[in-house]
Design a protein around this motif. Structure first.
Motif, short mmCIF file in Angstrom:
data_model
loop_
_atom_site.label_atom_id
_atom_site.label_comp_id
_atom_site.label_asym_id
_atom_site.label_seq_id
_atom_site.Cartn_x
_atom_site.Cartn_y
_atom_site.Cartn_z
N THR A 36 -18.03 2.97 -43.70
CA THR A 36 -18.22 1.52 -43.51
C THR A 36 -16.97 0.91 -42.87
OG1 THR A 36 -19.51 1.63 -45.54
CG2 THR A 36 -19.11 -0.54 -44.66
N VAL A 39 -17.07 1.72 -39.10
CA VAL A 39 -17.95 0.81 -38.37
C VAL A 39 -17.31 -0.58 -38.24
CG1 VAL A 39 -20.19 -0.36 -38.43
CG2 VAL A 39 -20.03 2.06 -38.98
N ARG A 43 -16.73 -2.44 -34.84
CA ARG A 43 -17.53 -3.65 -34.61
C ARG A 43 -16.66 -4.86 -34.35
NH1 ARG A 43 -21.13 -4.37 -39.33
NH2 ARG A 43 -22.56 -2.96 -38.28
N CYS A 62 -17.91 9.65 -44.07
CA CYS A 62 -19.36 9.44 -43.98
C CYS A 62 -20.04 10.57 -44.75
CB CYS A 62 -19.74 9.42 -42.50
SG CYS A 62 -21.43 9.89 -42.16
N ASP A 91 -30.77 8.02 -43.69
CA ASP A 91 -29.82 8.55 -42.70
C ASP A 91 -29.67 10.07 -42.75
OD1 ASP A 91 -28.62 8.24 -45.12
OD2 ASP A 91 -26.85 7.16 -44.41
N PRO A 337 -27.33 9.25 -30.06
CA PRO A 337 -27.97 8.93 -31.36
C PRO A 337 -29.46 9.25 -31.42
CG PRO A 337 -26.46 7.19 -30.73
CD PRO A 337 -26.53 8.12 -29.56
N SER A 347 -25.58 9.42 -38.36
CA SER A 347 -25.45 8.29 -39.26
C SER A 347 -24.83 7.12 -38.53
CB SER A 347 -24.56 8.71 -40.44
OG SER A 347 -24.18 7.57 -41.16
N THR A 348 -25.25 5.91 -38.90
CA THR A 348 -24.61 4.71 -38.31
C THR A 348 -23.13 4.70 -38.69
OG1 THR A 348 -25.37 3.55 -40.26
CG2 THR A 348 -26.64 3.22 -38.24
N GLU A 349 -22.77 5.39 -39.77
CA GLU A 349 -21.37 5.42 -40.20
C GLU A 349 -20.60 6.59 -39.60
OE1 GLU A 349 -21.11 5.21 -44.45
OE2 GLU A 349 -21.59 3.07 -44.42
N ALA A 353 -21.14 8.34 -33.55
CA ALA A 353 -22.10 7.24 -33.33
C ALA A 353 -21.35 5.94 -33.08
CB ALA A 353 -23.03 7.11 -34.53
N ALA A 354 -20.26 5.71 -33.81
CA ALA A 354 -19.47 4.48 -33.62
C ALA A 354 -18.82 4.47 -32.24
CB ALA A 354 -18.42 4.36 -34.72
N LYS A 357 -21.59 3.76 -29.73
CA LYS A 357 -22.13 2.40 -29.74
C LYS A 357 -21.12 1.37 -29.24
CE LYS A 357 -24.66 -0.82 -32.65
NZ LYS A 357 -25.13 -1.14 -33.99
#
Ligand code: SF4
Length: 362
Positions: A36, A39, A43, A62, A91, A337, A347-349, A353-354, A357
């Motif tokens: 978290t 991300v 972000r 993660c 996930d 992804p 995983s979004t975490e 992937a981070a 994105k």
């Protein structure tokens, strides 16, 4: 929005950035061990506002990413049992094991269901008394008490058709393994907010006392991150090493004793295998003898001996902070992804992937 806005105030953020720039003289590497946080850093563009001598490195934070292929393969083997219902958090579905993933097996018709709580899996077992229901239990200290609660609920209800693939991990001794390996020379740890709400401060003390590395437990909003980084840099510049809590609104000093009691009623500490790091003593959980009947791998005598990693994937090095995703030849090409080759892209975490994105400066 009230409680969000006050942790995203741009004037306060600018003040923290100034304070960090004013005091920061040394080259430092700070590692976050929480997906978290990873991300949040991406972000909110935290890396981009820090002076170039402060480097943020993503570690093994993660839970989906650190689950080794062997345990994914065990879950996939269980899926072959006729009539069995496999349940898991969403996930985990697309994470590739050695030869397949839960999502691919579901597409082939296997009964695999996403649940939003461990109790949903117990309810499924209650509703389907003639079928075996298995929960694929991944997670750190935050999730594991809920898995213990599910096992205790199954026991109370007398369910004999519920069991768990226990793939949970514990964070503090993984930090010790990173410090012992000393591959990148970490100068400070951004400790996880959620995990620490269960653990409190005590399990991190060794980081400072034995390795003289500061550690700050940090929240997830941009001002939390900036204040936590400021607290770490301040300690480093002053030659100090102590555990501090920035995230005081979420983490009591002694954590959550009730959740720990629940957790250790069902599980005891064991060793665990981490993707990319390998075997780490004291970072796993195994069922206590009186709850061993809920261990799905033992109950169905599952044995996986030929687990393998994708040859081009460097998830292991990414999880140890030794390499960044851009250094992987598959990043953004064969591995995206929508079609992940490795766990860190699923995983979004996940760190890959981070990076995919949000992108970032290095
Ligand atoms: Fe693995 Fe994909 Fe990340 Fe490469 S980009 S390390 S293949 S997850």
């Amino acid at each position: 929005m009230k409680y969000l806005k006050e942790f995203r105030d741009s004037d306060v953020a600018r003040a923290f950035i100034r304070k960090i720039r004013d005091i920061s003289k040394k080259d430092v590497k700070l590692m976050e061990v929480c997906g978290t946080h990873t991300v949040s850093i991406f972000r909110h563009g935290i890396r981009d506002v820090l002076p170039p001598n402060i480097k943020l490195i993503s570690g093994p934070g993660c839970p989906v990413c650190v689950t080794p292929n062997r345990q994914i393969d065990e879950a996939l083997e269980l899926c072959k049992i006729p009539g069995l219902i496999m349940t898991t958090f969403g996930d985990m579905m697309k994470v590739p094991g050695s030869y397949s993933s839960l999502a691919k097996e579901k597409a082939r018709g296997t009964d695999i269901r996403i649940v939003y709580s461990t109790m949903d899996a117990v309810k499924l077992a209650q509703e389907n008394p003639t079928r075996e229901v298995v929960f694929f239990g991944i997670g750190f200290e935050t999730t594991s008490p809920t898995i213990a609660a599910a096992v205790l609920a199954a026991e109370r209800l007398g369910l004999r058709n519920f069991s768990v693939v226990g793939a949970q991990k514990l964070i503090p001794e993984a930090i010790r393994a990173l410090l012992d390996s000393n591959e990148i020379g970490i100068n400070g740890f951004i400790c996880p907010g959620h995990v620490s709400s269960i653990l409190g401060v005590e399990p991190y003390r060794f980081i400072c006392e034995e390795y003289h590395v500061p550690a700050v437990i940090v929240g997830f909003e941009p001002l939390d991150m900036l204040q936590g980084i400021y607290m770490l840099v301040k300690q480093i510049e002053a030659g100090e090493a102590k555990v501090e809590i920035q995230y005081t609104r979420g983490v009591p000093e002694h954590g959550n004793p009730r959740a720990r009691e629940l957790l250790f009623k069902v599980f005891e500490i064991s060793d665990a295998e981490w993707r990319g790091i390998g075997h780490i003593p004291g970072t796993g959980l195994k069922f206590r003898r009186e709850y061993a009947k809920y261990d799905a791998v033992a109950k169905f005598n599952i044995k996986v001996e030929n687990a393998r990693e994708h040859p081009g994937c460097i998830c292991g090095e990414v999880l140890r902070g030794v390499k960044v995703p851009y250094e992987c030849k598959l990043f953004g090409k064969a591995c995206v992804p929508e079609n992940p080759v490795g766990a860190c892209m699923v995983s979004t975490e996940g760190t890959c992937a981070a990076y995919y994105k949000y992108g970032t400066r290095e």
